[in-house]
Scaffold this active site. Sequence first.
Site, short mmCIF file in Angstrom:
data_model
loop_
_atom_site.label_atom_id
_atom_site.label_comp_id
_atom_site.label_asym_id
_atom_site.label_seq_id
_atom_site.Cartn_x
_atom_site.Cartn_y
_atom_site.Cartn_z
N GLY A 75 0.82 -1.22 0.00
CA GLY A 75 0.00 0.00 0.00
C GLY A 75 0.85 1.26 0.00
N ASP A 95 0.17 -8.91 2.10
CA ASP A 95 -0.86 -7.97 1.63
C ASP A 95 -1.84 -8.76 0.78
OD1 ASP A 95 -2.23 -5.77 0.21
OD2 ASP A 95 -0.61 -4.52 0.98
N PHE A 116 0.39 -2.29 8.92
CA PHE A 116 -0.31 -1.25 8.14
C PHE A 116 -1.65 -1.74 7.61
CE2 PHE A 116 4.18 -0.11 7.25
CZ PHE A 116 4.16 1.24 7.55
N SER A 134 -3.97 6.67 13.85
CA SER A 134 -4.33 7.88 13.11
C SER A 134 -4.68 9.01 14.07
CB SER A 134 -5.56 7.55 12.26
OG SER A 134 -6.15 8.73 11.80
N TYR A 140 -14.26 3.70 11.26
CA TYR A 140 -12.82 3.62 10.98
C TYR A 140 -12.01 4.10 12.19
CZ TYR A 140 -8.23 5.09 9.39
OH TYR A 140 -6.87 5.28 9.30
N LYS A 178 -9.28 2.10 15.03
CA LYS A 178 -7.92 2.51 15.41
C LYS A 178 -7.83 2.63 16.93
CE LYS A 178 -6.11 2.58 11.39
NZ LYS A 178 -5.21 1.49 11.01
N TYR A 205 -0.63 8.87 12.74
CA TYR A 205 -0.25 9.67 11.57
C TYR A 205 -1.18 10.85 11.43
CZ TYR A 205 1.30 4.95 10.12
OH TYR A 205 1.81 3.69 10.05
N ASN A 254 -10.94 10.55 -2.17
CA ASN A 254 -11.59 11.26 -1.05
C ASN A 254 -10.65 12.30 -0.47
OD1 ASN A 254 -14.05 9.75 -0.75
ND2 ASN A 254 -12.75 8.03 -0.13
P1 NAD Z 1 -3.41 1.63 1.69
O1 NAD Z 1 -4.81 1.21 1.45
O2 NAD Z 1 -2.64 2.20 0.56
O3 NAD Z 1 -2.58 0.41 2.29
C1 NAD Z 1 -3.16 -0.59 3.11
C2 NAD Z 1 -2.74 -1.92 2.54
O4 NAD Z 1 -3.27 -2.95 3.35
C3 NAD Z 1 -3.25 -2.15 1.12
O5 NAD Z 1 -2.16 -2.57 0.31
C4 NAD Z 1 -4.30 -3.27 1.26
O6 NAD Z 1 -4.32 -4.09 0.13
C5 NAD Z 1 -3.80 -3.97 2.51
N1 NAD Z 1 -4.82 -4.68 3.31
C6 NAD Z 1 -5.98 -4.20 3.81
N2 NAD Z 1 -6.60 -5.15 4.53
C7 NAD Z 1 -5.81 -6.25 4.48
C8 NAD Z 1 -5.90 -7.55 5.04
N3 NAD Z 1 -6.93 -7.94 5.79
N4 NAD Z 1 -4.89 -8.43 4.80
C9 NAD Z 1 -3.82 -8.08 4.05
N5 NAD Z 1 -3.69 -6.86 3.49
C10 NAD Z 1 -4.68 -5.96 3.71
O7 NAD Z 1 -3.44 2.64 2.93
P2 NAD Z 1 -2.28 3.54 3.54
O8 NAD Z 1 -2.64 4.95 3.31
O9 NAD Z 1 -0.96 3.03 3.13
O10 NAD Z 1 -2.53 3.25 5.08
C11 NAD Z 1 -1.78 2.29 5.81
C12 NAD Z 1 -2.27 2.28 7.25
O11 NAD Z 1 -2.11 3.59 7.81
C13 NAD Z 1 -3.74 1.91 7.40
O12 NAD Z 1 -3.89 1.10 8.55
C14 NAD Z 1 -4.40 3.25 7.59
O13 NAD Z 1 -5.58 3.14 8.32
C15 NAD Z 1 -3.34 4.01 8.36
N6 NAD Z 1 -3.45 5.47 8.21
C16 NAD Z 1 -3.46 6.03 6.97
C17 NAD Z 1 -3.58 7.42 6.84
C18 NAD Z 1 -3.63 8.06 5.47
O14 NAD Z 1 -4.04 9.21 5.38
N7 NAD Z 1 -3.18 7.42 4.41
C19 NAD Z 1 -3.70 8.23 7.97
C20 NAD Z 1 -3.68 7.62 9.22
C21 NAD Z 1 -3.56 6.23 9.33
N1 UDP Z 2 -10.68 18.61 1.37
C1 UDP Z 2 -11.23 19.46 0.42
N2 UDP Z 2 -11.58 18.94 -0.79
C2 UDP Z 2 -11.41 17.63 -1.11
C3 UDP Z 2 -10.83 16.77 -0.13
C4 UDP Z 2 -10.50 17.30 1.10
O1 UDP Z 2 -11.40 20.66 0.68
O2 UDP Z 2 -11.76 17.21 -2.21
C5 UDP Z 2 -10.29 19.16 2.68
C6 UDP Z 2 -11.01 18.52 3.86
O3 UDP Z 2 -12.23 19.18 4.08
C7 UDP Z 2 -10.00 18.70 4.97
C8 UDP Z 2 -8.64 18.61 4.26
O4 UDP Z 2 -8.91 18.87 2.88
O5 UDP Z 2 -10.10 20.01 5.52
C9 UDP Z 2 -7.98 17.24 4.39
O6 UDP Z 2 -8.92 16.24 4.01
P1 UDP Z 2 -8.51 14.74 3.73
O7 UDP Z 2 -9.75 14.01 3.32
O8 UDP Z 2 -7.35 14.71 2.76
O9 UDP Z 2 -7.94 14.23 5.12
P2 UDP Z 2 -8.61 14.20 6.59
O10 UDP Z 2 -7.96 15.31 7.34
O11 UDP Z 2 -10.07 14.35 6.43
O12 UDP Z 2 -8.21 12.86 7.11
#
Ligand code: NAD
Ligand code: UDP
Length: 336
Positions: A10, A31, A80, A124, A148, A152, A176, A197
Site C-alpha cells: 500500500g 498484503d 499497516f 491515526s 474507521y 484505530k 499519523y 476522497n
Molecule cells: P493503503 O490502502 O494504501 O494500504 C493498506 C494496505 O493494506 C493495502 O495494500 C491493502 O491491500 C492492505 N490490506 C488491507 N486489509 C488487508 C488484510 N486484511 N490483509 C492483508 N492486506 C490488507 O493505505 P495507507 O494509506 O498506506 O494506510 C496504511 C495504514 O495507515 C492503514 O492502517 C491506515 O488506516 C493508516 N493510516 C493512513 C492514513 C492516510 O491518510 N493514508 C492516515 C492515518 C492512518
Molecule cells: N478537502 C477538500 N476537498 C477535497 C478533499 C479534502 O477541501 O476534495 C479538505 C477537507 O475538508 C480537509 C482537508 O482537505 O479540511 C484534508 O482532508 P482529507 O480528506 O485529505 O484528510 P482528513 O484530514 O479528512 O483525514
Amino acid sequence: MNILVTGGAGYIGSHTCVALLEAGHSVVIADNLCNSKRESVEKIIDITKKEVTFFEVDVTDQEAVDVIFNHNNIDGVIHFAGMKAVGESVEIPLTYYYNNIVSTMVLAKACQKYGVNSFVFSSSATVYGDNAAPFVETMNLLPTTNPYGETKAMSERILSDIAKADSEFSVSILRYFNPVGAHESGLIGEAPNGIPNNLMPYVTQVAKGTLNKLRVFGSDYPTLDGSGVRDFIHVVDLAEGHVAALDNLKKGAHIYNLGTGQGTSVLELVKAFEEANGIEVHYEIVERRPGDIASCYADASKAERELGWTAKRDIFAMCRDAWKFEKNYKDLVEIK
Ligand code: NAD
Ligand code: UDP
C-alpha cells in the site's frame, strides 16, 4: 531485523519498505492487494535493488499468518494492513471492524506464539476526535465520528493491554497526521481507486485534467483563511518515522504522533502546489464536508525527544513529489 510488513504493497507501507531496506533491515510483505497492486512490490525492489519476500494473504487469516511466522524468522511486525476510507466505514461498519480489529488480534496472537516482541502499529490522528489542536499523546481520546476511527482506538487499546500483561512485549503506536507526496523516484505513491476522497490525490488529478475542479470544503472555519487546516506530512518522512520507531522500541506500549507540528490550510496547500509545479489548480469553494474538524495538527515533540525523529521535507517537496508520481502513473481511472 527481519520485519513482517502487513499492507506493505500500500501507500505508506511501500514507502516504509523502501526506508527499512535502505536502513539495512529485511522485509517480508503480507498484503491481500485489496487496495494495492502487485507491481508496487516490484517498484520497491527497483528502487532499493534489494530482495523482498511477498505473500498475497489476508492477515485476518490466522492459519496463513502462522505459515508466514513459521517459515520466515520474523523479528518484528509493522502492521499497516487495514481499510481506511472514513465514509465507506460508515456504510459497511462490520467489514471495517472485522478487517481492522481481527487483523490486529491475529498478528498479536502470532507474535505471542512465535515469541516476537516488537510491534509497530499504524494509528491515526482521527483518534483525537474533537480535541483542540495541537494534539498531544497524553490527551484523553474522544469518540470519533466513524467506525474507521473506532477501529484505530480499539486496536490501540488491545495492543496496550497486551503490553500491560506481557512485560516482554514492545509496541509503538504511531498516530499519523495527513500523509501526502511520494517517493522522489516517482515510482511509488498514492494511487487511490476511483475518485479520491483525500485532498492531495484530488489536487493532482485536477492538475492532470483527470478531474475538472477541486471542491474546497468550507470557507468559514475559524482558521486563517476559513478553509480547514491539516498537518500534511511527506510520506517519506513518515516512512523514516517507522524506522526510528523500530530502532527505539522499548518494553510496554508507547504512543507517538507522526506529524510536522505545522498546520497548513487547504487553500495554502493549493497555492503551494501551484507554485511548486507551475501549474494552475481550478477550484471552487463549497459547503463544509460533514464530519470534518477545523484544525488538526500535531504536537510532534515526543517523537523528536524519544525517537530522535522529525519531519524534514516541506510542503513544496510534498507537492512536487505528489505531482511527479501523478505524471508517471499511467493506470488512472477514467472519469466522465
Ligand atoms: P493503503 O490502502 O494504501 O494500504 C493498506 C494496505 O493494506 C493495502 O495494500 C491493502 O491491500 C492492505 N490490506 C488491507 N486489509 C488487508 C488484510 N486484511 N490483509 C492483508 N492486506 C490488507 O493505505 P495507507 O494509506 O498506506 O494506510 C496504511 C495504514 O495507515 C492503514 O492502517 C491506515 O488506516 C493508516 N493510516 C493512513 C492514513 C492516510 O491518510 N493514508 C492516515 C492515518 C492512518
Ligand atoms: N478537502 C477538500 N476537498 C477535497 C478533499 C479534502 O477541501 O476534495 C479538505 C477537507 O475538508 C480537509 C482537508 O482537505 O479540511 C484534508 O482532508 P482529507 O480528506 O485529505 O484528510 P482528513 O484530514 O479528512 O483525514
